[in-house]
Design an enzyme around this catalytic site. Structure first.
Site: not given
Ligand code: WQD
Length: 337
Positions: A11, A31-32, A124, A149, A153, A178, A295-296
């Protein structure tokens, strides 16, 4: 003199490949296809009208990687070859530590062997764990990651710091992403999560297209303006351009280890995202409020000032661009099938 992109069909790698080719750089992709599609390589060529060398290899395969360095003059490496699914990493820690950390070590060792010491690493915001303060600056404390994950990092950042301490002829740039969203405006490349997506934007897009029934919003009782989680969503093309600026920096400034946040500096809630998506695309996003996800954190957004001052980089795309381009990519897939 070429720039090597391990994971360049993925991506963020594919969007960066386009920016590099359009800036007239020579690239080599390896890339694999563990989480990407060979079709992406053709799309990169179509979009840019330019060609590049490609090797279908695992970046952990030392002998095959060495062959790439034998056959090309690699001046710098931007490493995109990492597993990135948070939930999966909890189920498969050995695979994540092996691919992300052992892979990075094989790559760095091979670079050293061939005298290539310019390295840009995809890190990240997750390395900040529970944020010390908001907005996050690069000197905020790191650690306390809540899944393998994120820990990969964190560990790789430490490995890079140790490498630089041992040999300051390296040029290293750590980019802390981000929340990358969006897609190239052509609609030809974008994010293709395997199975049911974990991240918010891919999930929204699939609800809007009817592939998934409804979005579960994980918690509406956070200490945020509307109770839902707040994040710093950044358009993947802005993010890709950040890598070019990082490359310029390490080519120009000479030796150093640099760390930059790549974010917009603006936080949007889950409900903001749903509303913006509906308004921009005219598509309905059904949702329900669900319990918090383990974890959020409540709020996470960057202070992007350092990248602006030192790299001359800042995000320029709007939330509408992020929504529209994410949707275009999905709509284009449906049209193609
Ligand atoms: C964003 C917000 C969820 C899905 C993660 C990794 C980070 C990076 C990006 C990647 C949060 C809410 C999400 C859903 C929801 N890594 N949500 N319903 O957790 O900030 O970051 O992805 O490659 O390292 O930790 O991103 O997009 O999962 O969530 O309500 O079905 O959306 O709770 O507040 P996050 P996210």
């Amino acid at each position: 003199m070429a720039i090597l992109l391990p994971g360049g069909a993925g991506y963020i790698g594919s969007h960066t490949a386009i920016e590099l080719l359009e800036a007239g750089k020579e690239i080599v992709i390896i890339d694999n296809f563990s989480n990407s599609n060979p079709r992406v390589l053709e799309s990169i060529k179509k979009i840019t009208g330019k060609d590049f060398k490609f090797y279908e290899i695992d970046y952990m395969h030392k002998e095959k990687l060495q062959k790439v360095f034998e056959e090309n003059t690699i001046e710098s490496v931007i490493n995109f070859a990492g597993f990135k699914a948070v939930g999966e990493s909890v189920q498969k820690p050995i695979e994540y530590y092996r691919n992300n950390i052992s892979g990075a070590l094989v790559l760095l060792d091979t670079m050293r062997k061939y005298g290539c010491k310019k390295f840009i690493f995809s890190s990240s915001a997750t390395v900040y764990g529970e944020p010390e303060r908001i907005p996050l600056t690069e000197d905020c404390k790191t650690g306390g990651t809540t899944n393998p994950y994120g820990t990969t990092k964190l560990f790789i950042e430490q490995i890079l710091k140790d490498i630089y301490t041992s040999d300051n002829t390296w040029d290293i740039c750590i980019l802390r992403y981000f929340n990358p969203v969006g897609a190239h405006k052509s609609g030809r490349i974008g994010e293709e999560p395997q199975g049911i997506p974990n991240n918010l934007m891919p999930y929204i897009v699939r609800v809007a297209s009817g592939q998934l029934k409804e979005l579960s919003i994980f918690g509406d009782d956070y200490d945020t303006p509307d109770g839902t989680g707040v994040r710093d969503y950044i358009h993947v093309v802005d993010l890709a351009k950040g890598h070019l600026k990082a490359l310029e920096k390490i080519n120009k400034e000479g030796k150093g280890l640099y760390i930059y946040n790549l974010g917009t500096g603006t936080g949007y809630s889950v409900l903001d995202m749903v509303k913006a998506f509906e308004k921009t695309t005219g598509k309905k996003v059904n949702y329900k409020i669900a319990p918090r996800r383990l974890g959020d954190i409540a709020t996470c957004y960057a202070d992007p000032k350092k990248a602006k001052e030192e790299l001359g980089w800042e995000a320029t795309k709007t939330l509408e661009d992020m929504c529209q381009d994410s949707w275009n990519y999905m709509a284009n897939q449906e049209y193609l099938t």
